[in-house]
Design a protein around this motif. Structure first.
Motif, PDB file in Angstrom:
ATOM      1  N   VAL A 146       5.268 -64.576  11.374  1.00 37.07           N
ATOM      2  CA  VAL A 146       4.876 -63.526  12.309  1.00 37.07           C
ATOM      3  C   VAL A 146       4.604 -64.119  13.694  1.00 37.07           C
ATOM      4  O   VAL A 146       4.967 -63.518  14.717  1.00 37.07           O
ATOM      5  CB  VAL A 146       3.642 -62.763  11.783  1.00 37.07           C
ATOM      6  N   GLU A 147       3.996 -65.293  13.735  1.00 35.94           N
ATOM      7  CA  GLU A 147       3.799 -65.958  15.031  1.00 35.94           C
ATOM      8  C   GLU A 147       5.137 -66.141  15.746  1.00 35.94           C
ATOM      9  O   GLU A 147       5.252 -65.902  16.951  1.00 35.94           O
ATOM     10  CB  GLU A 147       3.139 -67.320  14.819  1.00 35.94           C
ATOM     11  N   GLY A 148       6.135 -66.558  14.998  1.00 37.02           N
ATOM     12  CA  GLY A 148       7.449 -66.788  15.585  1.00 37.02           C
ATOM     13  C   GLY A 148       8.077 -65.519  16.113  1.00 37.02           C
ATOM     14  O   GLY A 148       8.787 -65.543  17.127  1.00 37.02           O
ATOM     15  N   LEU A 149       7.807 -64.398  15.452  1.00 30.20           N
ATOM     16  CA  LEU A 149       8.370 -63.126  15.891  1.00 30.20           C
ATOM     17  C   LEU A 149       7.918 -62.756  17.300  1.00 30.20           C
ATOM     18  O   LEU A 149       8.650 -62.138  18.064  1.00 30.20           O
ATOM     19  CB  LEU A 149       7.949 -62.011  14.936  1.00 30.20           C
ATOM     20  N   PHE A 150       6.687 -63.132  17.646  1.00 34.23           N
ATOM     21  CA  PHE A 150       6.126 -62.722  18.930  1.00 34.23           C
ATOM     22  C   PHE A 150       6.036 -63.873  19.936  1.00 34.23           C
ATOM     23  O   PHE A 150       5.432 -63.725  20.999  1.00 34.23           O
ATOM     24  CB  PHE A 150       4.752 -62.086  18.711  1.00 34.23           C
ATOM     25  N   SER A 151       6.668 -64.981  19.607  1.00 29.82           N
ATOM     26  CA  SER A 151       6.661 -66.128  20.512  1.00 29.82           C
ATOM     27  C   SER A 151       7.271 -65.743  21.861  1.00 29.82           C
ATOM     28  O   SER A 151       8.339 -65.132  21.930  1.00 29.82           O
ATOM     29  CB  SER A 151       7.456 -67.279  19.890  1.00 29.82           C
ATOM     30  N   GLY A 152       6.581 -66.088  22.932  1.00 32.90           N
ATOM     31  CA  GLY A 152       7.087 -65.817  24.266  1.00 32.90           C
ATOM     32  C   GLY A 152       6.974 -64.367  24.713  1.00 32.90           C
ATOM     33  O   GLY A 152       7.507 -64.006  25.761  1.00 32.90           O
ATOM     34  N   SER A 153       6.282 -63.529  23.942  1.00 29.14           N
ATOM     35  CA  SER A 153       6.180 -62.104  24.268  1.00 29.14           C
ATOM     36  C   SER A 153       4.800 -61.779  24.830  1.00 29.14           C
ATOM     37  O   SER A 153       3.943 -62.646  24.986  1.00 29.14           O
ATOM     38  CB  SER A 153       6.436 -61.258  23.014  1.00 29.14           C
ATOM     39  N   ALA A 154       4.584 -60.501  25.114  1.00 31.49           N
ATOM     40  CA  ALA A 154       3.289 -60.036  25.618  1.00 31.49           C
ATOM     41  C   ALA A 154       2.263 -59.873  24.498  1.00 31.49           C
ATOM     42  O   ALA A 154       1.132 -59.459  24.758  1.00 31.49           O
ATOM     43  CB  ALA A 154       3.467 -58.712  26.352  1.00 31.49           C
ATOM     44  N   VAL A 155       2.649 -60.195  23.269  1.00 34.63           N
ATOM     45  CA  VAL A 155       1.726 -60.149  22.129  1.00 34.63           C
ATOM     46  C   VAL A 155       1.398 -61.577  21.713  1.00 34.63           C
ATOM     47  O   VAL A 155       2.266 -62.302  21.228  1.00 34.63           O
ATOM     48  CB  VAL A 155       2.333 -59.382  20.938  1.00 34.63           C
ATOM     49  N   SER A 156       0.162 -62.007  21.930  1.00 36.97           N
ATOM     50  CA  SER A 156      -0.258 -63.317  21.442  1.00 36.97           C
ATOM     51  C   SER A 156      -0.778 -63.162  20.018  1.00 36.97           C
ATOM     52  O   SER A 156      -1.227 -62.084  19.617  1.00 36.97           O
ATOM     53  CB  SER A 156      -1.338 -63.920  22.338  1.00 36.97           C
ATOM     54  N   THR A 157      -0.708 -64.245  19.230  1.00 37.43           N
ATOM     55  CA  THR A 157      -1.024 -64.143  17.800  1.00 37.43           C
ATOM     56  C   THR A 157      -2.039 -65.211  17.373  1.00 37.43           C
ATOM     57  O   THR A 157      -1.695 -66.160  16.655  1.00 37.43           O
ATOM     58  CB  THR A 157       0.266 -64.272  16.959  1.00 37.43           C
ATOM     59  N   PRO A 158      -3.294 -65.073  17.770  1.00 37.85           N
ATOM     60  CA  PRO A 158      -4.310 -66.033  17.317  1.00 37.85           C
ATOM     61  C   PRO A 158      -4.485 -65.966  15.799  1.00 37.85           C
ATOM     62  O   PRO A 158      -4.470 -64.886  15.217  1.00 37.85           O
ATOM     63  CB  PRO A 158      -5.585 -65.582  18.030  1.00 37.85           C
ATOM     64  N   VAL A 159      -4.636 -67.124  15.186  1.00 38.28           N
ATOM     65  CA  VAL A 159      -4.794 -67.202  13.729  1.00 38.28           C
ATOM     66  C   VAL A 159      -6.258 -67.464  13.403  1.00 38.28           C
ATOM     67  O   VAL A 159      -6.867 -68.406  13.925  1.00 38.28           O
ATOM     68  CB  VAL A 159      -3.900 -68.304  13.136  1.00 38.28           C
ATOM     69  N   LEU A 160      -6.827 -66.640  12.526  1.00 40.34           N
ATOM     70  CA  LEU A 160      -8.248 -66.750  12.189  1.00 40.34           C
ATOM     71  C   LEU A 160      -8.493 -67.580  10.932  1.00 40.34           C
ATOM     72  O   LEU A 160      -9.572 -68.128  10.761  1.00 40.34           O
ATOM     73  CB  LEU A 160      -8.836 -65.349  11.986  1.00 40.34           C
ATOM     74  N   GLY A 161      -7.521 -67.643  10.050  1.00 40.63           N
ATOM     75  CA  GLY A 161      -7.699 -68.364   8.801  1.00 40.63           C
ATOM     76  C   GLY A 161      -6.777 -67.813   7.740  1.00 40.63           C
ATOM     77  O   GLY A 161      -5.844 -67.060   8.031  1.00 40.63           O
ATOM     78  N   THR A 162      -7.036 -68.161   6.500  1.00 37.54           N
ATOM     79  CA  THR A 162      -6.161 -67.750   5.403  1.00 37.54           C
ATOM     80  C   THR A 162      -6.730 -66.605   4.566  1.00 37.54           C
ATOM     81  O   THR A 162      -6.068 -66.101   3.669  1.00 37.54           O
ATOM     82  CB  THR A 162      -5.894 -68.949   4.467  1.00 37.54           C
ATOM     83  N   GLU A 163      -7.933 -66.170   4.868  1.00 36.10           N
ATOM     84  CA  GLU A 163      -8.606 -65.171   4.038  1.00 36.10           C
ATOM     85  C   GLU A 163      -8.260 -63.750   4.482  1.00 36.10           C
ATOM     86  O   GLU A 163      -8.434 -63.395   5.654  1.00 36.10           O
ATOM     87  CB  GLU A 163     -10.118 -65.375   4.111  1.00 36.10           C
ATOM     88  N   ILE A 164      -7.774 -62.940   3.565  1.00 36.58           N
ATOM     89  CA  ILE A 164      -7.535 -61.520   3.853  1.00 36.58           C
ATOM     90  C   ILE A 164      -8.878 -60.836   4.113  1.00 36.58           C
ATOM     91  O   ILE A 164      -9.817 -60.978   3.326  1.00 36.58           O
ATOM     92  CB  ILE A 164      -6.815 -60.837   2.676  1.00 36.58           C
ATOM     93  N   GLY A 165      -8.959 -60.107   5.204  1.00 34.50           N
ATOM     94  CA  GLY A 165     -10.195 -59.435   5.592  1.00 34.50           C
ATOM     95  C   GLY A 165     -10.799 -59.992   6.864  1.00 34.50           C
ATOM     96  O   GLY A 165     -11.583 -59.309   7.520  1.00 34.50           O
ATOM     97  N   GLN A 166     -10.423 -61.212   7.229  1.00 30.32           N
ATOM     98  CA  GLN A 166     -10.997 -61.805   8.444  1.00 30.32           C
ATOM     99  C   GLN A 166     -10.551 -61.058   9.693  1.00 30.32           C
ATOM    100  O   GLN A 166     -11.361 -60.757  10.574  1.00 30.32           O
ATOM    101  CB  GLN A 166     -10.598 -63.282   8.549  1.00 30.32           C
TER     102      GLN A 166
END
Length: 281
Positions: A146-166
């Protein structure tokens, strides 16, 4: 050769269409299903350059990644429909729902899906010069896709961790404050207006930096969005209750927003008109 996944969007409202459009440069196709959708949705999808398919089943059969962006109340129904079609790709649950619901959806869709990602969008629709953030939590390999899908776009994709719900927790923690503050500002201004001291209130608030009380134009915007914000406040209240925190304030905010349910999409509403609607039981 760089892998270019096919993406499906469920269902493209103003935010969903704009986010899906940002994935187009890195995707093979970005699909949506017009079945059962209104003319406004069709026009948004066309403007965003999304490709129509004949049915939900067709979309799910072709998509490697599916983004779910719908009103909170519909999130589980949408997920159930996806699960019924035995979707086998990566499902991004990006709705404003509480962490417990995000985990239920992950279990439901995850019976056949490669992975389920918990997502949270914070910001305005990424159109023009505006940017937004899609926070992600879930399995690292799926998150990287998913990060790769939005690379270079107006949507940044910060990653919080591996736990569903975060990601869901972050979204509701932020929106519970931001949106409840807007509602409280509207109520406060309405009280001042009723007693003829609204100009004095603006003068007082104007002396404090960053006060929502001076942004009276946002009262009408809040009314027009109440149909969506109210259920989101219920989700936030459920999150607070689940961890032992008081939920009464957000329940009351949701009940206040419900008075504006018939203001959906009224872009020309004035602050006075919005406040008049708010005084009705």
């Amino acid at each position: 050769m760089t892998y270019r996944p096919t993406v499906g969007i469920l269902h493209p409202g103003s935010m969903g269409a704009a986010v899906a459009a940002c994935a187009r440069p890195n995707a093979e196709h970005v699909l949506w299903c017009p079945e059962g959708r209104g003319q406004a949705t069709v026009e948004r999808a066309e403007e965003a350059g999304l490709e129509p398919v004949s049915s939900l089943g067709d979309l799910l059969a072709k998509a490697d990644v599916v983004l779910s962006l719908c009103p909170p109340a519909a999130a589980e129904d949408v997920a159930q429909a996806v699960a019924d079609h035995r979707f086998a790709g990566v499902y991004v649950e990006a709705n404003a729902i509480n962490p417990e619901r995000a985990r239920r959806i992950a279990e439901l869709v995850g019976t056949t899906a490669r992975a389920v990602i918990d997502g949270a969008i914070i910001g305005s629709p990424p159109v023009g010069s505006k940017r937004t953030r899609l926070y992600l939590s879930g399995a690292e390999s799926a998150v990287a896709l998913v990060e790769g899908l939005f690379s270079g776009s107006a949507v940044s994709t910060p990653v919080l961790g591996t736990e569903i719900g975060q990601a869901s927790a972050l979204k509701l923690a932020y929106s519970s404050y931001q949106k409840a503050s807007r509602v409280l500002a509207a109520v406060a201004f309405g009280a001042a207006r009723a007693h003829g001291v609204d100009d004095a209130l603006l003068d007082v608030a104007g002396k404090r930096q960053g006060s929502y009380l001076v942004e009276t134009g946002y009262i009408a915007k809040t009314a027009a969005r109440a149909w969506r914000w109210g259920p989101e406040m219920d989700e936030a209240a459920d999150m607070l209750s689940a961890v032992g925190l008081p939920d009464e304030v957000l329940r009351a905010v949701s009940q206040t927003l419900a008075r504006w349910d018939d203001s959906k999409g009224l872009a020309e509403l004035t602050p006075d008109e919005a406040l008049d609607r708010l005084t009705r039981p």
